[in-house]
Design a protein around this motif. Structure first.
Motif, PDB file in Angstrom:
ATOM      1  N   PHE A 127      -0.485   8.487 -32.901  1.00  0.00           N
ATOM      2  CA  PHE A 127       0.660   7.726 -33.397  1.00  0.00           C
ATOM      3  C   PHE A 127       1.897   7.863 -32.511  1.00  0.00           C
ATOM      4  O   PHE A 127       2.919   7.237 -32.777  1.00  0.00           O
ATOM      5  CB  PHE A 127       0.995   8.152 -34.825  1.00  0.00           C
ATOM      6  N   CYS A 128       1.808   8.710 -31.479  1.00  0.00           N
ATOM      7  CA  CYS A 128       2.950   8.907 -30.578  1.00  0.00           C
ATOM      8  C   CYS A 128       3.027   7.759 -29.574  1.00  0.00           C
ATOM      9  O   CYS A 128       2.003   7.309 -29.054  1.00  0.00           O
ATOM     10  CB  CYS A 128       2.802  10.220 -29.814  1.00  0.00           C
ATOM     11  N   ASP A 129       4.242   7.307 -29.296  1.00  0.00           N
ATOM     12  CA  ASP A 129       4.411   6.275 -28.272  1.00  0.00           C
ATOM     13  C   ASP A 129       4.522   6.935 -26.893  1.00  0.00           C
ATOM     14  O   ASP A 129       4.444   8.160 -26.761  1.00  0.00           O
ATOM     15  CB  ASP A 129       5.612   5.380 -28.590  1.00  0.00           C
ATOM     16  N   TYR A 130       4.728   6.108 -25.883  1.00  0.00           N
ATOM     17  CA  TYR A 130       4.767   6.566 -24.494  1.00  0.00           C
ATOM     18  C   TYR A 130       5.816   7.662 -24.293  1.00  0.00           C
ATOM     19  O   TYR A 130       5.534   8.707 -23.705  1.00  0.00           O
ATOM     20  CB  TYR A 130       5.056   5.369 -23.573  1.00  0.00           C
ATOM     21  N   ASP A 131       7.028   7.453 -24.784  1.00  0.00           N
ATOM     22  CA  ASP A 131       8.107   8.428 -24.598  1.00  0.00           C
ATOM     23  C   ASP A 131       7.846   9.730 -25.347  1.00  0.00           C
ATOM     24  O   ASP A 131       8.178  10.812 -24.861  1.00  0.00           O
ATOM     25  CB  ASP A 131       9.447   7.827 -25.035  1.00  0.00           C
ATOM     26  N   GLU A 132       7.255   9.631 -26.522  1.00  0.00           N
ATOM     27  CA  GLU A 132       6.947  10.841 -27.285  1.00  0.00           C
ATOM     28  C   GLU A 132       5.860  11.661 -26.582  1.00  0.00           C
ATOM     29  O   GLU A 132       5.968  12.894 -26.510  1.00  0.00           O
ATOM     30  CB  GLU A 132       6.521  10.465 -28.705  1.00  0.00           C
ATOM     31  N   LEU A 133       4.850  10.988 -26.042  1.00  0.00           N
ATOM     32  CA  LEU A 133       3.822  11.712 -25.285  1.00  0.00           C
ATOM     33  C   LEU A 133       4.426  12.366 -24.041  1.00  0.00           C
ATOM     34  O   LEU A 133       4.052  13.475 -23.673  1.00  0.00           O
ATOM     35  CB  LEU A 133       2.674  10.772 -24.893  1.00  0.00           C
ATOM     36  N   ARG A 134       5.377  11.678 -23.422  1.00  0.00           N
ATOM     37  CA  ARG A 134       6.058  12.241 -22.253  1.00  0.00           C
ATOM     38  C   ARG A 134       6.817  13.516 -22.650  1.00  0.00           C
ATOM     39  O   ARG A 134       6.830  14.503 -21.913  1.00  0.00           O
ATOM     40  CB  ARG A 134       7.007  11.213 -21.660  1.00  0.00           C
ATOM     41  N   GLY A 135       7.420  13.514 -23.817  1.00  0.00           N
ATOM     42  CA  GLY A 135       8.112  14.698 -24.320  1.00  0.00           C
ATOM     43  C   GLY A 135       7.165  15.857 -24.582  1.00  0.00           C
ATOM     44  O   GLY A 135       7.486  17.023 -24.299  1.00  0.00           O
ATOM     45  N   ILE A 136       5.974  15.558 -25.099  1.00  0.00           N
ATOM     46  CA  ILE A 136       4.973  16.603 -25.344  1.00  0.00           C
ATOM     47  C   ILE A 136       4.498  17.180 -24.013  1.00  0.00           C
ATOM     48  O   ILE A 136       4.334  18.399 -23.869  1.00  0.00           O
ATOM     49  CB  ILE A 136       3.812  16.054 -26.205  1.00  0.00           C
TER      50      ILE A 136
END
Length: 153
Positions: A127-136
């Motif tokens: 459910f994470c978008d591109y920016d959220e995955l980048r943060g992870i």
């Protein structure tokens, strides 16, 4: 009259067999011959065979083996990699990077799932978008650097 160590619940039997297996692993790690092993079982657990150990006896034997230098670790399950992203997706490439960072740090997928939940209130990485995955990814990189720095001093 039934034996006290015989379990009818399959989960109990599985746990018991796993604990007895742990004792046998400890025997190998400590390089015990059969005579020494049986003497230890009799002294610590009060029985001649591991199959006769009570749950308390199993705990005593395992603790004794740990004091003697046996190391018991539970295997980390890798968990489940998110599957609903197509291979052409940019998020798929990010998942590959997350997978590599988790593998390098010897962390399960559940670790990244927990990060998604804690950082972005998402129930799963899917459910994470591109920016959220980048943060992870950034958080995993920081974590890896912190672990490497702490281990070299």
């Amino acid at each position: 009259m039934s034996q006290p160590n015989v379990h009818t619940n399959p989960k109990h039997a599985q746990r018991r067999n796993a604990a007895i297996g742990k004792i046998h692993i400890g025997k190998q790690q400590l390089g015990m011959d059969d005579e020494t092993y049986r003497a230890m079982l009799l002294t610590i657990g009060g029985v001649k065979s591991s199959k006769d150990l009570t749950p308390e006896g199993i705990d005593k034997v395992v603790r004794h083996m740990e004091k003697c230098g046996a190391v018991f670790s539970t295997p980390k399950r890798a968990g489940r990699k998110p599957r609903n992203l197509g291979s052409a997706s940019s998020r798929s490439a990010q998942l590959g990077k997350i997978e590599a960072l988790l593998t390098e740090s010897r962390l399960p997928w559940e670790y990244a799932q927990a990060m998604a939940k804690r950082m972005y209130k998402k129930q799963a990485l899917e459910f994470c978008d591109y920016d959220e995955l980048r943060g992870i990814i950034a958080a995993l990189v920081v974590n890896a650097k912190r672990k490497n720095r702490g281990g070299s001093q």
